[in-house]
Design a protein around this motif. Structure first.
Motif, PDB file in Angstrom:
ATOM      1  N   GLY A 107      45.626  28.231  65.407  1.00 39.28           N
ATOM      2  CA  GLY A 107      44.659  26.847  65.270  1.00 39.28           C
ATOM      3  C   GLY A 107      45.635  25.681  64.422  1.00 39.28           C
ATOM      4  O   GLY A 107      45.542  24.780  64.853  1.00 39.28           O
ATOM      5  N   VAL A 108      45.735  26.278  63.229  1.00 41.67           N
ATOM      6  CA  VAL A 108      46.451  25.422  62.445  1.00 41.67           C
ATOM      7  C   VAL A 108      48.053  24.729  62.854  1.00 41.67           C
ATOM      8  O   VAL A 108      48.288  23.411  62.924  1.00 41.67           O
ATOM      9  N   GLU A 109      48.863  25.753  63.669  1.00 42.69           N
ATOM     10  CA  GLU A 109      49.756  25.229  64.367  1.00 42.69           C
ATOM     11  C   GLU A 109      49.842  24.251  65.230  1.00 42.69           C
ATOM     12  O   GLU A 109      50.393  23.139  65.360  1.00 42.69           O
ATOM     13  N   ALA A 110      48.708  24.432  66.095  1.00 45.79           N
ATOM     14  CA  ALA A 110      48.494  23.398  67.030  1.00 45.79           C
ATOM     15  C   ALA A 110      47.894  21.988  66.598  1.00 45.79           C
ATOM     16  O   ALA A 110      48.278  21.043  67.211  1.00 45.79           O
ATOM     17  N   TRP A 111      47.011  22.056  65.474  1.00 46.70           N
ATOM     18  CA  TRP A 111      46.716  20.762  64.843  1.00 46.70           C
ATOM     19  C   TRP A 111      47.795  20.144  64.270  1.00 46.70           C
ATOM     20  O   TRP A 111      47.870  18.762  64.469  1.00 46.70           O
ATOM     21  N   TYR A 112      48.585  20.763  63.766  1.00 48.88           N
ATOM     22  CA  TYR A 112      49.878  20.192  63.171  1.00 48.88           C
ATOM     23  C   TYR A 112      50.827  19.735  64.502  1.00 48.88           C
ATOM     24  O   TYR A 112      51.416  18.485  64.360  1.00 48.88           O
TER      25      TYR A 112
END
Length: 218
Positions: free
Chosen positions: A21-26
């Motif tokens: 999820g964090v990678e997608a947000w970034y």
């Protein structure tokens, strides 16, 4: 760092869904943010390419190892910009992390917008305080608030709003040396009441606690 410069990040979290999820947000950020290493161990931040990343996003609870205060201290001592990203949202934990030198403390409940902004702020060496945490810190004015002079408060707040001490000096019509003198006095006064603040982020937290500044002022 330039406003448009790309930012490299190591994400240390032992939950695969969080990492994804964090990678997608970034990836959706208005400014390029690249996850160069990710995993459930802080070793990711010490080995290539993670060892040269601009920002380390660190979960405080990693497996059975307990709270990662020691890892945070070692990263900060090595000059790393660390965003603590955790399920914990209590004032004591937040202040402990900021006092250890974390660039930012962020509860996972804050979501995408604040993680992205906190990461960019850390890369630019700017303080960032998400609203929920700022509200928790500023619920009550502390009884052990140090007595700051009006000028000390002005310099402190101006510094929170500026990218450098040089800009503070220009805006207030004083020298950089004088800016440093006022900030040193503030740190000494906080240390004297048992509330040390050795980093800019921890000074922001103290100021919010004491009602000197709120999120809208930053």
């Amino acid at each position: 760092m330039s406003d448009n410069a790309s930012v490299s990040v190591v994400v240390v979290d032992d939950h695969p869904a969080i990492l994804a999820g964090v990678e997608a947000w970034y990836a959706a950020s208005r400014r390029p943010i690249t996850v160069v290493a990710a995993g459930g161990s802080v070793r990711e931040a010490w080995t290539d390419p993670g060892s040269t990343a601009d920002v380390v996003v660190l979960d405080l609870q990693l497996g059975e190892s307990g709270t990662a205060f020691g890892d945070l201290r070692r990263l900060v001592d090595a000059g790393r910009q660390v965003v603590v990203y955790t399920m914990r949202d209590d004032e004591k934990t937040a202040l402990s992390c900021l006092d250890l030198g974390a660039a930012t403390f962020l509860a996972k409940s804050e979501g995408r917008e604040h993680l992205v902004e906190a990461t960019l702020a850390a890369a630019d060496e700017r303080p960032y305080m998400a609203p929920a945490m700022a509200g928790a810190l500023g619920t009550n004015v502390r009884p052990d608030r140090p007595q700051l002079s009006t000028r000390e408060e002005n310099v402190l707040i101006e510094w929170f709003q500026s990218e450098s001490k040089e800009l503070v000096a220009q805006r207030l019509g004083i020298s950089v040396r004088t800016v440093n003198t006022y900030l040193d006095r503030v740190r000494i006064k906080y240390a004297n009441v048992g509330r040390p603040a050795r980093t800019k982020a921890s000074l922001v937290a103290r100021a919010i606690q004491d009602g000197l500044v709120d999120v809208d002022d930053l």
